[in-house]
Design a protein around this motif. Sequence first.
Motif, PDB file in Angstrom:
ATOM      1  N   VAL A 225      51.675  77.074 -16.922  1.00 34.67           N
ATOM      2  CA  VAL A 225      50.941  76.139 -16.112  1.00 34.67           C
ATOM      3  C   VAL A 225      51.598  74.812 -16.370  1.00 34.67           C
ATOM      4  N   LEU A 226      51.737  74.249 -17.686  1.00 30.62           N
ATOM      5  CA  LEU A 226      52.354  73.145 -17.822  1.00 30.62           C
ATOM      6  C   LEU A 226      53.685  72.731 -17.526  1.00 30.62           C
ATOM      7  N   LEU A 227      54.365  73.935 -17.398  1.00 31.98           N
ATOM      8  CA  LEU A 227      55.707  73.765 -16.809  1.00 31.98           C
ATOM      9  C   LEU A 227      55.686  73.456 -15.348  1.00 31.98           C
ATOM     10  N   THR A 228      54.576  73.665 -14.661  1.00 26.35           N
ATOM     11  CA  THR A 228      54.580  73.692 -13.063  1.00 26.35           C
ATOM     12  C   THR A 228      54.066  72.157 -12.844  1.00 26.35           C
ATOM     13  N   LYS A 229      53.857  71.367 -13.620  1.00 24.79           N
ATOM     14  CA  LYS A 229      53.083  69.841 -13.616  1.00 24.79           C
ATOM     15  C   LYS A 229      54.404  69.132 -13.254  1.00 24.79           C
ATOM     16  N   ASP A 230      54.295  68.287 -12.140  1.00 16.61           N
ATOM     17  CA  ASP A 230      55.536  67.689 -11.550  1.00 16.61           C
ATOM     18  C   ASP A 230      56.123  66.693 -12.809  1.00 16.61           C
ATOM     19  N   LYS A 231      55.195  66.066 -13.507  1.00 20.91           N
ATOM     20  CA  LYS A 231      55.637  64.941 -14.764  1.00 20.91           C
ATOM     21  C   LYS A 231      56.414  65.819 -15.572  1.00 20.91           C
ATOM     22  N   VAL A 232      55.952  66.895 -16.092  1.00 23.03           N
ATOM     23  CA  VAL A 232      56.368  67.776 -17.243  1.00 23.03           C
ATOM     24  C   VAL A 232      57.865  68.423 -16.704  1.00 23.03           C
ATOM     25  N   ARG A 233      57.797  68.992 -15.380  1.00 25.32           N
ATOM     26  CA  ARG A 233      59.116  69.438 -14.822  1.00 25.32           C
ATOM     27  C   ARG A 233      60.138  68.393 -14.546  1.00 25.32           C
ATOM     28  N   ALA A 234      59.670  67.118 -14.279  1.00 25.27           N
ATOM     29  CA  ALA A 234      60.841  66.155 -14.116  1.00 25.27           C
ATOM     30  C   ALA A 234      61.301  65.689 -15.415  1.00 25.27           C
ATOM     31  N   ARG A 235      60.470  65.782 -16.625  1.00 25.70           N
ATOM     32  CA  ARG A 235      60.789  65.370 -17.933  1.00 25.70           C
ATOM     33  C   ARG A 235      61.779  66.197 -18.489  1.00 25.70           C
ATOM     34  N   VAL A 236      61.389  67.428 -18.248  1.00 28.33           N
ATOM     35  CA  VAL A 236      62.376  68.741 -18.402  1.00 28.33           C
ATOM     36  C   VAL A 236      63.891  68.372 -17.964  1.00 28.33           C
ATOM     37  N   GLU A 237      63.693  68.279 -16.718  1.00 22.69           N
ATOM     38  CA  GLU A 237      65.040  68.174 -16.119  1.00 22.69           C
ATOM     39  C   GLU A 237      65.774  66.897 -16.547  1.00 22.69           C
ATOM     40  N   GLU A 238      65.132  65.887 -17.027  1.00 22.16           N
ATOM     41  CA  GLU A 238      65.635  64.506 -17.400  1.00 22.16           C
ATOM     42  C   GLU A 238      66.436  65.104 -18.690  1.00 22.16           C
ATOM     43  N   LEU A 239      65.605  65.570 -19.652  1.00 22.44           N
ATOM     44  CA  LEU A 239      66.085  66.006 -20.959  1.00 22.44           C
ATOM     45  C   LEU A 239      67.457  66.871 -20.840  1.00 22.44           C
ATOM     46  N   GLN A 240      67.335  67.977 -19.905  1.00 17.47           N
ATOM     47  CA  GLN A 240      68.288  68.714 -19.599  1.00 17.47           C
ATOM     48  C   GLN A 240      69.662  67.954 -19.157  1.00 17.47           C
ATOM     49  N   ASN A 241      69.383  66.817 -18.231  1.00 17.81           N
ATOM     50  CA  ASN A 241      70.497  66.372 -17.775  1.00 17.81           C
ATOM     51  C   ASN A 241      71.133  65.257 -18.877  1.00 17.81           C
ATOM     52  N   GLU A 242      70.193  64.777 -19.689  1.00 18.37           N
ATOM     53  CA  GLU A 242      70.870  63.909 -20.911  1.00 18.37           C
ATOM     54  C   GLU A 242      71.817  64.804 -22.010  1.00 18.37           C
ATOM     55  N   GLN A 243      71.225  66.115 -22.128  1.00 21.14           N
ATOM     56  CA  GLN A 243      71.982  66.879 -22.923  1.00 21.14           C
ATOM     57  C   GLN A 243      73.459  67.304 -22.277  1.00 21.14           C
ATOM     58  N   LYS A 244      73.335  67.680 -20.630  1.00 24.91           N
ATOM     59  CA  LYS A 244      74.557  67.884 -20.166  1.00 24.91           C
ATOM     60  C   LYS A 244      75.521  66.768 -20.322  1.00 24.91           C
TER      61      LYS A 244
END
Length: 193
Positions: free
Chosen positions: A44-63
Motif C-alpha cells: 500500500v505504501l508503494l502505491t502512495k504518489d509521494k512515496v513512489r515519486a521519491r523512490v523514482e527520484e532515488l533510483q534516478n540519483e543512483q543511475k
Amino acid sequence: MKLTLKREAFCNYYIETGNASEAYRRAFCCQKMSEKTVWEKASVLLTKDKVRARVEELQNEQKNKSDITKEKILSELSNIAFSSISEMHNTWIERKDFDKLSAEQKSTIKSISTKVLKKNIGTNDDPEIVDVEYVKIELHDKLKAIERICKMLGYDAPVKQEITGKDGKDLIPKIEVEIIDKREDVSDEDSND
C-alpha cells in the motif's frame, strides 16, 4: 516533496534492498507483525504518489551516480544466457587453464571451488611431485538471465487474445433480457384522491 522520517527511511531501504517488506520492517520497526501484514502495508505504501515519486527520484540519483546502463546490464546477462560450460570444462581444471578464460567467460561464473593436489610432472624413473591448484566452476542460472533479458526488452508483454468458439462465434451466447416494470400504473383519477 516532504515525507515523514519513516517514509523517507522506507524509500531508502527499498532502494538498498529491493524488497518492500524488508524496507517496511526496517523503517517502521514492526517485528511483531505477521509477514502478510508487513507485505500488505508495504504494498500500500508503494502505491502512495509521494512515496513512489521519491523512490523514482532515488533510483534516478543512483543511475546518474553510476555508469551502469541498460546496455551494460544486457551485455552481462547475455554473457550468462549464452555461455556454455563446455567452453570452460565441466569438471576440475588446472588453475593455469582457468586463468586463460576470457573476462566475458569469467563474468558468467557463479562460484568457484579450489583444491590442491599432488601431480607428477617428471617421469616414472625420475618423479617430480608438485602441488597443482585445481578449480571447479559453477555458472549463473542461464534461464534466469534469459527471463531477465526478456523482461527488459519487453518480450514478456502479455498478448491480448480474443477467444471465440466454433466459426468465430461467442463462447457464451448473449442473452437478451426484457425488463418489465412491475409498478402499477397510476391513473390521473387515482392521483386526485
